[in-house]
Design an enzyme around this catalytic site. Structure first.
Site, PDB file in Angstrom:
ATOM      1  N   GLY A 105      12.571 -94.016 -48.966  1.00 35.75           N
ATOM      2  CA  GLY A 105      13.965 -94.015 -48.545  1.00 35.75           C
ATOM      3  C   GLY A 105      14.089 -94.760 -47.230  1.00 35.75           C
ATOM      4  CG  ASN A 163      13.981 -92.300 -58.854  1.00 36.16           C
ATOM      5  OD1 ASN A 163      13.520 -91.528 -58.016  1.00 36.16           O
ATOM      6  ND2 ASN A 163      14.773 -91.898 -59.833  1.00 36.16           N
ATOM      7  CB  THR A 164       9.554 -92.470 -54.463  1.00 39.21           C
ATOM      8  OG1 THR A 164      10.549 -91.687 -53.795  1.00 39.21           O
ATOM      9  CG2 THR A 164       9.520 -93.858 -53.878  1.00 39.21           C
ATOM     10  CG  ASP A 186      21.737 -87.451 -49.986  1.00 39.79           C
ATOM     11  OD1 ASP A 186      22.296 -86.476 -49.454  1.00 39.79           O
ATOM     12  OD2 ASP A 186      22.274 -88.180 -50.838  1.00 39.79           O
ATOM     13  CB  THR A 269      14.833 -94.117 -38.248  1.00 37.21           C
ATOM     14  OG1 THR A 269      15.103 -93.071 -37.325  1.00 37.21           O
ATOM     15  CG2 THR A 269      13.421 -94.003 -38.732  1.00 37.21           C
TER      16      THR A 269
END
Lengths: 296, 495
Positions: A105, A163-164, A186, A269
């Site tokens: 992500g 999509n891990t 998220d 980040t």
């Protein structure tokens, strides 16, 4: 949405303009790559993913590490034993070292580009489920590589759409990674969406699988509820232990003894910076992969 | 006309001087058992028998109250497992997500010991080799361990599992919203947060009712689990799980089920079935053109079986069956069953394979490897069980779809006397062909007739016998019998 077509058109024009000049070293503009912050990890999407780690074409992502003239056979085991298999035989170029750091992500890649110069000899991969955002990071990687061609900078960083939650083991071998970052995931507040969280007891088994013993999972969030959730799920998983406090926080004003990556993660980040501006709270928790117990 | 048997299980016992076996079939919501002594019984028992039923007294009163309003349980069985000692049967009913444990009494009579409703629909269950633990894989991707027989102190008797939806589980914990206002949010998260705060103000925080029986989460995929297997090899237990996203995962058995040993990579379409042979080979199949044979301890592919081509050749040889047309290139199979052939000799590594909506069983042999032969059937196969009738002689009992036309999963058949069971055996255990074996027909005469009646219960499939072929009952019926092809991913799914 009356503006949608115009927006799409502008984006396309912009992206096409980037590719007219291969050596274009200008950084991409984020505004052309924005995408809603959520993706459904359960849906099928139209994802590209390798059938197994051996089938992954890493050389395209890390061209500086491609092994010249040598190519490894994809899924050797498959082909030697089943010549009848109708699979297309693909030659995949090997790379000289394995990826060791995954930012799951990765968003717009703030952490990636901060880590890359700090660990010049380590291959770092960003994994992001949103197409546009992935494109942005790929463009930025290309631009940074062009800017730093003389020093070979940023050759150790790359990004893929993935999509891990479904396909992490398709990309990495057992015990391949030394670090996994889960930064500002998220939070999925709704109770019934909790299974969509990037951390859960059952998913932690997959992180444990791709991490080597001693490897670290780094988590950071500004949502306390999610922080507690991640702590709970990692702490009850027998393959992980929480790291020492000094690793996460350091000591004294300067945070002496803080892990270098934690330091970068706290400040570099994208979300981290946003939270900083809002004077919000940041919750850090890191977990060490322990050795598997003996199997009776 | 009776509902077909969608599930069959059997167990045979051999001692030097006797052979005994028991066969259990699920027909809609009913279970039919027959044992080698000839006795058959049906669960739940017919209304008329209930009067003298002393079982009722043993049942806790609360349970009876709960069961009485919907008179009969209507949920259809989706899988059955017999314990290796033959004393217990575990069944899953799909609609109510319930795991039911039965005691197999003398005279093959079934007595339900427990019903435990999971929060997600179980897609596959199995038992550990010591018969103590049920492993349950669900559509949400998780595997739970449940004790076969719940110990009394863990479970209050007559736990109302479905009833009392209003029960609130607050646990005295003050509700706090999931984040503070300082949190960086997307619009959606902000909305959710507002909702939570509103609900708090109203005092309306509903949480799902907790499951009260013991169930331990062992492992999970972020995908739909389609099958699971438990096997003990060289003293170590393994849990093997298969999902819709092409993964076969090998985990350690409890108590170390959180450790993933590896994956068997190679499938390109969903996996629907796993099968372990006696000598420890793993065979997997699903939406791919091939079955795969694995040395799962090394995560290594050993061989593939061309199931699509074998099925295609069969259909071409029987043009009267199928409207195959010119669409040969697009022909796809969905493997709905793989069964290891039971045999008296240990070195048989043969499997029978069924594909959804194809009226045949396909036979593949690992050693010597064979390209696949066919056993033609009078209808689509639904399940297979093996019984040993006498020393060295195993018979395959095949449940046949007597409602739909052979080769179709939608059209109902015109003939009303289609068989619900077919039987096959081989004169010599290895090497010889399978032949239809009519000797069992008489033995299983009443078994072949029992079961849910169409149009009465089960899927309420009465409509199939009348006219409207697109009725809801028809669809429900089809969903019970044919649910594998649905697993295939649609191209161009939302991004």
């Amino acid at each position: 949405m009356p503006h949608a077509p115009a927006k799409r058109q502008k984006r396309e024009e912009y992206k096409n303009s980037l590719h007219t000049d291969e050596q274009n070293a200008a950084l991409p503009k984020k505004k052309f790559y924005r995408q809603r912050a959520h993706a459904n990890p359960f849906s099928d999407h139209s994802l590209a993913y390798p059938r197994s780690p051996a089938d992954m074409d890493w050389a395209t992502l890390y061209p500086a590490y491609a092994v010249e003239g040598e190519s490894q056979q994809a899924s050797e085991a498959v082909e030697e034993s089943t010549p009848a298999d109708d699979e297309v035989q693909r030659k995949i170029k090997a790379i000289s070292k394995n990826i060791e750091v995954a930012d799951i992500g990765c968003g717009f890649g703030g952490l990636l580009f901060a880590l890359a110069p700090k660990f010049p000899d380590t291959l770092i991969l960003g994994m992001e489920i949103r197409t546009s955002v992935t494109e942005y990071v790929q463009e930025k990687t290309r631009a940074l590589r062009a800017q730093n061609a003389s020093t070979n900078g940023y050759q150790n960083v790359s990004c893929i759409r993935a999509n891990t939650m479904k396909f992490l083991p398709n990309f990495f071998h057992k015990s391949q990674l030394s670090r996994i970052f889960l930064c500002f995931p998220d939070p999925h507040f709704k109770q019934r969406k909790h299974k969509a969280r990037i951390v859960s007891y059952t998913l932690n088994s997959e992180y444990a699988y791709v991490l080597r013993p001693g490897g670290i999972v780094y988590t950071i969030t500004d949502v306390q509820d999610l922080h507690e959730w991640m702590k709970e799920h990692f702490e009850k998983h027998p393959s992980f232990e929480r790291v020492e406090k000094v690793f996460e926080e350091g000591e004294g004003e300067g945070g002496a003894g803080m892990d270098e990556c934690v330091r970068v993660m706290r400040t570099e980040t994208e979300e981290g910076k946003k939270v900083e501006r809002n004077k919000g709270l940041k919750f850090v928790a890191c977990f060490r992969r322990v050795e598997d117990p003996a199997w009776p | 006309m009776a509902f077909p048997y969608q599930c069959l299980v059997a167990r045979s016992e051999t001692s030097p001087d006797s052979h005994s076996w028991i066969l259990v079939g699920a027909s809609g919501s009913k279970l039919v058992t027959q044992s080698s002594n000839g006795a058959t019984s049906v669960w739940p028992q017919e209304e008329s028998n209930v009067m003298d039923d002393h079982n009722d007294e043993q049942e806790p009163p609360g349970k009876r109250i709960k069961l009485s309003p919907p008179k009969e349980q209507k949920a259809n069985f989706s899988s059955l497992v017999l314990s290796s000692d033959g004393k217990h049967l575990v069944g899953v009913t799909g609609e109510d997500k319930c795991i039911r444990v039965f005691q197999v009494g003398s005279g093959s009579c079934l007595q339900q010991l427990s019903e435990r409703c999971m929060s997600r629909r179980p897609s596959s269950i199995t038992l550990t080799d010591d018969d103590t633990t049920i492993l349950c894989a669900d559509k949400f991707g998780d595997v739970y361990a449940l004790p076969l027989l719940p110990s009394p102190d863990e479970e209050r008797p007559a736990t109302p599992v479905v009833a009392e939806p209003a029960e609130e589980k607050v646990e005295g914990k003050e509700f706090t919203p999931s984040a503070t206002v300082l949190t960086v949010h997307s619009g959606r998260n902000r909305k959710t947060l507002e909702e939570q705060l509103k609900k708090k103000a109203k005092g309306l925080l509903k949480t799902k009712e907790a499951i009260t029986f013991k169930h331990d989460l062992l492992l999970g995929h972020v995908s739909m689990l389609t099958d699971l297997a438990y096997v003990r090899m060289h003293g170590r237990g393994y849990i093997i799980t298969a999902d819709r996203d092409e993964h076969i995962r090998i985990s350690r058995g409890p108590p170390q089920a959180h450790i993933i040993e590896g994956f068997c990579f190679g499938h390109q379409e969903f996996i629907s079935r796993l099968c372990l042979t006696k000598s420890g080979f793993l065979i997997s199949g699903g939406g791919d053109a091939q079955l795969r044979v694995w040395d799962f301890l090394k995560f290594k592919l050993l061989a593939t079986f061309p199931i699509r081509d074998t099925a295609l050749a069969y259909l071409k040889a029987r043009p009267e069956l199928s409207p195959l047309g010119e669409d040969e290139a697009n022909f796809k199979v969905a493997v709905s069953g793989i069964w290891a052939v039971r045999s008296s000799s240990d070195d048989v590594n043969e499997v029978l394979v069924a594909c959804e909506g194809i009226p045949a069983l396909f036979v593949f042999n690992l050693e010597p490897s064979s390209s696949g032969t066919c056993i033609p059937l009078q209808g689509n196969p639904l399940d297979v069980a093996f019984v040993q009738l006498s020393q060295g002689s195993w018979t395959a009992i095949v449940a046949i779809d007597n409602i739909h036309k052979p080769c179709s999963t939608t059209e109902t058949r015109d003939d009303k006397d289609a068989p619900r069971l077919q039987h096959f055996s081989r004169p010599i255990p290895t090497g010889s062909q399978w032949h239809e074996d009519t000797s069992l027909r008489e033995v299983l005469g009443s078994f072949a007739k029992e079961g849910s009646k169409l149009g009465v219960e089960g899927a309420d499939a009465g409509a199939t016998e009348t006219s409207s072929p697109k009725s809801a009952g028809d669809k429900a019926l089809r969903d019970i019998l044919y649910n594998v092809e649905n697993l295939r991913k649609r191209p161009g799914a939302e991004d």
